[in-house]
Design an enzyme around this catalytic site. Structure first.
Site, PDB file in Angstrom:
ATOM      1  N   LYS A 250      34.993 -28.224  37.827  1.00  0.00           N
ATOM      2  CA  LYS A 250      34.982 -26.829  37.350  1.00  0.00           C
ATOM      3  C   LYS A 250      33.556 -26.281  37.412  1.00  0.00           C
ATOM      4  O   LYS A 250      32.656 -26.799  36.760  1.00  0.00           O
ATOM      5  CB  LYS A 250      35.520 -26.771  35.909  1.00  0.00           C
ATOM      6  N   ASP A 255      30.265 -19.036  31.025  1.00  0.00           N
ATOM      7  CA  ASP A 255      31.555 -18.574  30.509  1.00  0.00           C
ATOM      8  C   ASP A 255      31.338 -17.685  29.279  1.00  0.00           C
ATOM      9  O   ASP A 255      31.090 -18.173  28.178  1.00  0.00           O
ATOM     10  CB  ASP A 255      32.419 -19.795  30.136  1.00  0.00           C
ATOM     11  N   LYS A 262      33.883 -14.408  24.013  1.00  0.00           N
ATOM     12  CA  LYS A 262      33.592 -15.458  23.028  1.00  0.00           C
ATOM     13  C   LYS A 262      32.607 -14.925  21.990  1.00  0.00           C
ATOM     14  O   LYS A 262      31.727 -14.128  22.349  1.00  0.00           O
ATOM     15  CB  LYS A 262      32.899 -16.647  23.715  1.00  0.00           C
ATOM     16  N   ASP A 274      29.364 -24.866  31.287  1.00  0.00           N
ATOM     17  CA  ASP A 274      30.740 -24.812  31.783  1.00  0.00           C
ATOM     18  C   ASP A 274      30.853 -25.174  33.269  1.00  0.00           C
ATOM     19  O   ASP A 274      31.925 -25.127  33.841  1.00  0.00           O
ATOM     20  CB  ASP A 274      31.334 -23.418  31.511  1.00  0.00           C
ATOM     21  N   ASP A 333      39.628 -16.059  28.715  1.00  0.00           N
ATOM     22  CA  ASP A 333      38.739 -17.187  28.419  1.00  0.00           C
ATOM     23  C   ASP A 333      39.344 -18.513  28.906  1.00  0.00           C
ATOM     24  O   ASP A 333      38.660 -19.518  28.946  1.00  0.00           O
ATOM     25  CB  ASP A 333      38.462 -17.225  26.908  1.00  0.00           C
ATOM     26  N   GLU A 335      39.787 -19.460  31.779  1.00  0.00           N
ATOM     27  CA  GLU A 335      39.465 -19.178  33.181  1.00  0.00           C
ATOM     28  C   GLU A 335      39.315 -20.441  34.018  1.00  0.00           C
ATOM     29  O   GLU A 335      39.511 -20.403  35.237  1.00  0.00           O
ATOM     30  CB  GLU A 335      38.170 -18.350  33.263  1.00  0.00           C
ATOM     31  N   ARG A 337      41.128 -23.127  34.183  1.00  0.00           N
ATOM     32  CA  ARG A 337      42.375 -23.537  34.831  1.00  0.00           C
ATOM     33  C   ARG A 337      42.718 -22.613  35.998  1.00  0.00           C
ATOM     34  O   ARG A 337      43.378 -23.025  36.943  1.00  0.00           O
ATOM     35  CB  ARG A 337      43.502 -23.613  33.790  1.00  0.00           C
TER      36      ARG A 337
HETATM   37  N1  BES Z   1      34.787 -23.421  28.666  1.00  0.00           N
HETATM   38  C1  BES Z   1      35.755 -23.288  27.656  1.00  0.00           C
HETATM   39  C2  BES Z   1      36.083 -24.599  26.949  1.00  0.00           C
HETATM   40  C3  BES Z   1      34.983 -25.242  26.137  1.00  0.00           C
HETATM   41  C4  BES Z   1      34.909 -25.018  24.786  1.00  0.00           C
HETATM   42  C5  BES Z   1      34.097 -26.104  26.714  1.00  0.00           C
HETATM   43  C6  BES Z   1      33.931 -25.639  24.026  1.00  0.00           C
HETATM   44  C7  BES Z   1      33.107 -26.732  25.968  1.00  0.00           C
HETATM   45  C8  BES Z   1      33.033 -26.492  24.608  1.00  0.00           C
HETATM   46  C9  BES Z   1      37.062 -22.751  28.240  1.00  0.00           C
HETATM   47  O1  BES Z   1      36.937 -21.927  29.342  1.00  0.00           O
HETATM   48  C10 BES Z   1      37.738 -21.984  27.169  1.00  0.00           C
HETATM   49  O2  BES Z   1      37.192 -21.016  26.747  1.00  0.00           O
HETATM   50  N2  BES Z   1      38.898 -22.444  26.747  1.00  0.00           N
HETATM   51  C11 BES Z   1      39.638 -21.803  25.705  1.00  0.00           C
HETATM   52  C12 BES Z   1      41.088 -21.816  26.100  1.00  0.00           C
HETATM   53  C13 BES Z   1      41.953 -20.967  25.221  1.00  0.00           C
HETATM   54  C14 BES Z   1      41.623 -19.506  25.442  1.00  0.00           C
HETATM   55  C15 BES Z   1      43.385 -21.244  25.558  1.00  0.00           C
HETATM   56  C16 BES Z   1      39.413 -22.596  24.414  1.00  0.00           C
HETATM   57  O3  BES Z   1      39.347 -23.813  24.463  1.00  0.00           O
HETATM   58  O4  BES Z   1      39.275 -21.958  23.378  1.00  0.00           O
HETATM   59 ZN    ZN Z   2      35.272 -22.238  30.523  1.00  0.00          ZN
HETATM   60 ZN    ZN Z   3      36.666 -19.902  28.821  1.00  0.00          ZN
END
Ligand code: BES
Ligand code: ZN
Ligand code: ZN
Length: 483
Positions: A250, A255, A262, A274, A333, A335, A337
């Site tokens: 990824k 992000d 966020k 990220d 967020d 993103e 996937r």
């Molecule tokens: N990059 C984040 C995941 C992440 C969170 C990585 C904390 C490292 C530390 C990812 O893109 C994300 O924001 N995921 C969301 C998904 C949700 C919106 C379903 C999450 O985990 O909150």
């Molecule tokens: Zn992310």
């Molecule tokens: Zn994200």
């Protein structure tokens, strides 16, 4: 080239008299064999009796350190203890500004000196290139000499490769968006390819559009910078596998969450990390090519930042992905996937032996297994159990989460084939279910959200980018060659 200098490890027959020496000894070692004065020996003995594990003796002409190797039935735990003791010692090395140290292995058991040297080199990493102050920029440790009859030349070469690959990954993670956007990431991958000896092809925005990589393009819409899609190929003539191993990383260079923005503190403010999946994929390719492993391996890195620019993709958008699947976006967020789905579908064209993706995919993975383990999912039991073994050995441990059918209910959409988020629970698994939709080959997904980037220092893993996944997968692929 953005890659930091790494201390060079080499084997020597005898430690130089005027350089700091680190003796690795068993608890009952006869200290009179060391070249110390009587009072120094008495002092060291009293420390050992006191159960100290790291003793420093400031001899009048040089520094002597004594590291007492603990007794452990389990080798993997013993090696980890050695890496951690090396971290303690590295604090002294940094404090005293030593540029060269000698490890003298008097314990003389396989793996001990290697684990210690690995821990020392990984602990010496610093991301200090942006300091104006010259003092802060200086790297203190440049040379590590080892005297050991249990360390082979092959071990030395492997350690140099593994540690420099971790440095490569850490450097990529630590580089901020201001200095590493999706295009520069692709350029960096090309540079790493040149240095290590693997091919790199980069698709630009036009090519990505022509291929209709809808997921990557959707995430990129809010950005001012174009996306990139890098393909790394290492195909040596002596490869033992016909079908390639494919590693997907990824590459979200930053992000923000996009329109589903966020919050800053404790959330957005570490999101240069990220791209840690991409960094790990590059690090592993570097290691495999440098070590000239007889394996045909491909690395895929889809990259963009995720921003809420004026044309940003929006919740409830429906996106047609590379493989034709339609996705209802309910959270911009989620993103990672979206871009991984296109890369995973693209991987199918290689008819792969196995695909492993690495991604800082979900905060839920951090909730589930914390910062010391990787959440693993997939459809290939054999690869997962092999990764489990490599994980125990390297201390990059994996915990398997299930991809049971019922979890798939959560990503059913009213308006498209699937949606990009599930419900409140099992967030790492629903992300895994989403990715699974785009795979039709043996596949393992490694969610490194907890392990890739640390807000506070954890021994030899350091602070910020850890290079998570590199040592794990290098061990995994090295074992493949021995099968
Ligand atoms: N990059 C984040 C995941 C992440 C969170 C990585 C904390 C490292 C530390 C990812 O893109 C994300 O924001 N995921 C969301 C998904 C949700 C919106 C379903 C999450 O985990 O909150
Ligand atoms: Zn992310
Ligand atoms: Zn994200």
């Amino acid at each position: 080239m953005i890659i930091s200098k790494i201390p060079v490890l080499s084997k020597i027959p005898k430690a130089a008299v005027d350089e700091p020496v680190i003796y690795l000894i068993a608890p009952h070692f006869d200290l009179s064999q060391l070249s110390m004065t009587k009072p120094e020996t008495a002092y060291a003995k009293s420390c050992i009796d006191n159960e100290d594990k790291l003793i420093s003796v400031n001899s009048y002409y040089k520094w002597i350190y004594i590291v007492v190797v603990s007794e452990h039935n389990d080798k993997a735990t013993l090696y980890e203890t050695m890496r951690n003791q090396a971290f303690e010692l590295c604090q002294q090395v940094i404090k005293n500004k030593f540029t060269c140290v000698n490890i003298v292995d008097l314990y003389s058991e396989e793996g001990i000196a290697a684990a210690f040297a690995e821990g020392l080199i990984l602990s010496a990493y610093k991301f200090n290139k942006y300091f104006g102050d010259k003092d802060k920029k200086e790297i203190s440790l440049t040379t590590v000499h080892v005297v050991s009859n249990k360390l082979t030349d092959m071990d030395v070469e492997k350690l140099n490769i593994v540690c420099s690959s971790v440095y490569v990954a850490r450097d990529i993670v630590n580089e901020p968006l201001s200095h590493l956007n999706a295009h520069k990431l692709a350029v960096t991958i090309q540079e790493v390819g040149k240095a290590a000896g693997f091919e790199v092809e980069v698709f630009d925005k036009q090519r990505i559009e022509a291929l209709r990589m809808g997921g990557l393009l959707a995430v990129n819409r809010g950005s001012v910078d174009p996306p990139s899609f890098s393909i790394m190929t290492y195909k040596p003539a002596n490869a033992i596998n016909e079908k390639p191993y494919v590693i997907v990383g990824k590459g979200i260079v930053f992000d923000t969450g996009g329109l589903s923005l966020k919050p800053t503190q404790g959330s957005m403010d570490s999101m240069k990390s990220d791209k840690a999946g991409a960094a790990a994929a590059v690090g592993i390719m570097y290691a495999i090519a440098k070590a000239a492993l007889p394996l045909y391996v491909i690395g895929l890195v889809p990259a963009t930042d995720n921003r809420p620019g004026e044309n940003a993709y929006a919740p409830q958008d429906i996106i047609t992905m590379y493989d034709g699947t339609t996705v209802e976006v309910l959270n911009t967020d989620a993103e990672g996937r979206m871009i991984l789905a296109d890369a995973l579908a693209y991987a199918n064209k290689y008819n792969p032996e196995l695909v492993i993706d690495l991604a800082t995919l979900t905060g839920a993975a951090v909730v589930a297994v914390g910062t010391i383990a990787i959440a693993a999912m997939g459809n290939n039991k054999e690869a997962i159990s092999e990764l489990h073994i490599s994980g125990m050995q390297t201390r990059e441990r994996i915990v398997e989460l299930p991809l049971w059918e019922e979890y798939g209910e959560q990503i059913k959409s009213d308006f498209a084939d699937i949606k990009n988020v599930g419900g409140r629970w099992a967030g790492s698994i629903t992300a895994g279910k989403f990715l699974e939709h785009f795979t039709n080959y043996p596949w393992v997904h490694l969610d490194i959200a907890g392990t890739a980037y640390l807000d506070s220092s954890d021994k030899y893993r350091g602070k910020a980018g850890t290079g998570s996944g590199v040592r794990l997968l290098f061990d995994f692929f090295t074992r493949k060659c021995a099968e």
